[in-house]
Motif scaffolding. Structure first.
Motif, short mmCIF file in Angstrom:
data_model
loop_
_atom_site.label_atom_id
_atom_site.label_comp_id
_atom_site.label_asym_id
_atom_site.label_seq_id
_atom_site.Cartn_x
_atom_site.Cartn_y
_atom_site.Cartn_z
N ASN A 72 54.68 43.60 45.49
CA ASN A 72 55.00 43.65 44.06
C ASN A 72 56.21 44.52 43.77
N TYR A 73 56.41 45.55 44.59
CA TYR A 73 57.52 46.48 44.35
C TYR A 73 58.78 46.12 45.14
N ALA A 74 58.70 45.12 45.99
CA ALA A 74 59.81 44.84 46.90
C ALA A 74 60.70 43.69 46.43
N GLY A 75 60.57 43.30 45.17
CA GLY A 75 61.40 42.22 44.66
C GLY A 75 60.93 40.85 45.11
N ILE A 76 59.74 40.78 45.68
CA ILE A 76 59.22 39.52 46.21
C ILE A 76 58.88 38.55 45.08
N LEU A 95 57.03 26.90 31.82
CA LEU A 95 56.67 28.17 32.44
C LEU A 95 55.16 28.30 32.65
N ALA A 96 54.36 27.51 31.94
CA ALA A 96 52.92 27.55 32.19
C ALA A 96 52.63 27.06 33.61
N GLN A 97 53.35 26.04 34.06
CA GLN A 97 53.18 25.55 35.43
C GLN A 97 53.69 26.58 36.43
N VAL A 98 54.79 27.23 36.10
CA VAL A 98 55.31 28.29 36.97
C VAL A 98 54.27 29.40 37.11
N ASN A 99 53.63 29.73 35.99
CA ASN A 99 52.61 30.78 35.96
C ASN A 99 51.48 30.47 36.94
N ILE A 100 50.98 29.23 36.91
CA ILE A 100 49.86 28.85 37.77
C ILE A 100 50.26 28.85 39.24
N LEU A 101 51.42 28.28 39.54
CA LEU A 101 51.87 28.21 40.93
C LEU A 101 52.19 29.59 41.47
N LEU A 102 52.76 30.45 40.62
CA LEU A 102 53.07 31.82 41.04
C LEU A 102 51.80 32.57 41.41
N SER A 103 50.75 32.42 40.60
CA SER A 103 49.48 33.09 40.91
C SER A 103 48.90 32.59 42.23
N THR A 104 49.05 31.29 42.49
CA THR A 104 48.52 30.73 43.73
C THR A 104 49.26 31.29 44.93
N LEU A 105 50.57 31.33 44.86
CA LEU A 105 51.36 31.82 46.00
C LEU A 105 51.22 33.33 46.16
N MET A 106 51.17 34.05 45.04
CA MET A 106 51.02 35.51 45.13
C MET A 106 49.61 35.89 45.56
N GLY A 107 48.63 34.98 45.38
CA GLY A 107 47.28 35.26 45.83
C GLY A 107 47.22 35.51 47.32
N GLY A 108 48.11 34.87 48.06
CA GLY A 108 48.17 35.09 49.50
C GLY A 108 48.85 36.38 49.88
N MET A 109 49.26 37.15 48.88
CA MET A 109 49.96 38.40 49.17
C MET A 109 49.28 39.60 48.52
N SER A 110 48.92 39.45 47.23
CA SER A 110 48.34 40.60 46.53
C SER A 110 46.85 40.74 46.80
N GLY A 111 46.11 39.61 46.85
CA GLY A 111 44.68 39.66 47.09
C GLY A 111 43.88 40.20 45.92
N SER A 112 44.54 40.60 44.83
CA SER A 112 43.85 41.20 43.69
C SER A 112 44.15 40.42 42.43
N SER A 113 43.13 39.86 41.81
CA SER A 113 43.35 39.06 40.60
C SER A 113 43.82 39.93 39.44
N LEU A 114 43.32 41.16 39.35
CA LEU A 114 43.74 42.04 38.25
C LEU A 114 45.21 42.42 38.38
N ALA A 115 45.64 42.73 39.59
CA ALA A 115 47.05 43.07 39.81
C ALA A 115 47.93 41.87 39.49
N ASP A 116 47.49 40.69 39.92
CA ASP A 116 48.25 39.47 39.65
C ASP A 116 48.33 39.20 38.15
N ALA A 117 47.21 39.36 37.44
CA ALA A 117 47.19 39.10 35.99
C ALA A 117 48.09 40.06 35.24
N ALA A 118 48.02 41.34 35.61
CA ALA A 118 48.85 42.34 34.93
C ALA A 118 50.33 42.08 35.15
#
Length: 430
Positions: A72-76, A95-118
């Motif tokens: 999250n801090y590395a410009g990823i 951007l709603a579609q971007v939002n959903i796809l971003l959460s899916t791809l970031m899920g493989g990195m952040s592992g935290s739904s709260l961090a992703d949502a924020a």
């Protein structure tokens, strides 16, 4: 069930209802049992609390939390968002579609739904509003797309479930891919249908969008997107265990941050601070819930429940329906990780008695609690996103009805079509 156990459970639920922090509520209920059952030895309670956190698989939790924070801090996130925009530029919803796809791809990195949502609420909701979407709808998409995060490996929930139920975390990671992708695709289809009705045009038709060639966007995001491949590929090839994969993910994320020159000394210090705080919250809940789980086991609640359920329930499908209803209600009131540690020892033996596959039942369980994370009155995802965007809860709930229906549809598929969660596992782990 003894009277003192009933009193302990009553204290637990009262504490949760008056908004006492989850781990304190769990400890309060457990303490009532320990002292009321004539075992007034605080050392025994402390021993059970600490032993719950002394699990080798749980070492993966701080590692994957740290890797997600570094990402999250590395410009990823910006690089992946540009790739998501290029990938969905022609689809209704913008951007709603971007939002959903971003959460899916970031899920493989952040592992935290709260961090992703924020993160997504801060980055995308203002832009979605500027492009004509209501605050309520933008917030709903952000919150519901974040339910995908715990389904995509390396989700923290899968690690906790695997360590509690003695199920292969590597196989859970494999199963999470198909469940997460199914949730993502159905959510994007629903969003496209809503967008057509409301006139939320594809990104490429808007004046504000600066088109980026898909190939170039992919190359810019390639290294971050490669992290789940490294983690899952290493586990599958037997190069490292899921716990060691967490350490590999930290090194990989740190290397990316240094390569992109985004991780300064101040940012690195902030990353480590967030990792410690997030891990502490998770592990306090794990320890307190483990102490309560020991109490339930001592009282033979799992065995009694298994015997009663096998005698009273006709078949495994009736059992799964009962479990779904039960977990949806539980998820409304109890934090997901705490519910998992307490209820997995109770329900998994029953599922095995009915011949239900471990991976199949794991995702029935995890998906129910993912829905609970967005459902009132607890609804942590709902409160986090609404708190950041300033959306009213009433407006949020009014907009969320179609997305609740979509999640329930996916839940039914996971429940009654086991191959949804087991197909990849069966292929890769024959």
């Amino acid at each position: 069930m003894s009277g003192i156990l009933i009193a302990a459970i009553a204290v637990l639920f009262v504490a949760l209802l008056i908004r006492v922090p989850v781990f304190i509520a769990l400890l309060a209920g457990t303490a009532v049992y320990f002292f009321g059952a004539g075992q007034a030895n605080p050392l025994l309670l402390i021993q059970r609390f600490t032993s719950g956190m002394e699990s080798i698989p749980l070492l993966a939790v701080p590692f994957f939390v740290c890797a997600g924070v570094f990402m999250n801090y590395a410009g990823i996130t910006d690089r992946i968002m540009v790739f998501c925009a290029a990938l969905t530029a022609s689809i209704w919803g913008g951007l709603a579609q971007v939002n959903i796809l971003l959460s899916t791809l970031m899920g493989g990195m952040s592992g935290s739904s709260l961090a992703d949502a924020a993160m997504t609420a801060k980055m995308l909701v203002p832009q979605m509003e500027r492009r004509g979407m209501s605050k309520a709808y933008s917030t709903v998409v952000t919150a519901f797309s974040s339910t995908i995060t715990p389904l995509i490996p390396p989700g923290i929930g899968m690690i906790i479930y695997g360590s509690t139920a003695n199920v292969s975390i590597g196989q859970l990671f494999m199963g999470g891919i198909s469940v997460g992708l199914l949730t993502c695709v159905t959510m994007m289809m629903l969003t496209a249908w809503i967008a057509r009705r409301r006139g939320y045009a594809p990104l490429k038709t808007t004046a504000e969008y600066e088109p980026v060639p898909l190939g170039r966007a992919f190359m810019h995001a390639l290294l971050p997107l490669f992290m789940p491949v490294v983690v899952l590929g290493g586990i599958r090839a037997g190069i490292f265990t899921p716990t060691e994969a967490g350490a590999v993910a930290v090194v990989y994320a740190l290397a990316l941050g240094l390569y992109y020159r985004e991780l300064s000394g101040a940012k690195l210090s902030q990353c480590l601070k967030e990792t410690v705080l997030t891990t502490a919250v998770i592990m306090l809940i794990v320890g307190a819930a483990s102490a309560l789980a020991w109490v339930l086991t001592r009282e033979r609640v799992p065995q009694a429940l298994t015997e009663w359920m096998v005698e009273a329930v006709a078949n495994k499908y009736v059992f799964l329906i009962i479990v779904n209803i039960f977990l949806l209600v539980v998820g409304m009131f109890i934090e997901g990780n705490a519910a998992m540690i307490v209820l997995v020892p109770l329900l998994v033996p029953i599922a095995r008695a009915f011949g239900i596959d471990d991976i199949h039942f794991a995702f029935v369980f995890i998906f129910n609690l993912a829905i609970g994370a967005i459902t009132p009155p607890m609804g942590t995802l709902m409160f986090v996103t609404c708190g950041i965007t300033g959306c009213r809860i009433r407006e949020f709930l009014a907009e969320s009805v179609p997305y609740f229906a979509q999640l329930l549809f996916v839940l039914l598929l996971i429940t009654f079509v086991p191959q949804v969660s087991t197909l990849l596992v069966d292929i890769l782990h024959p």
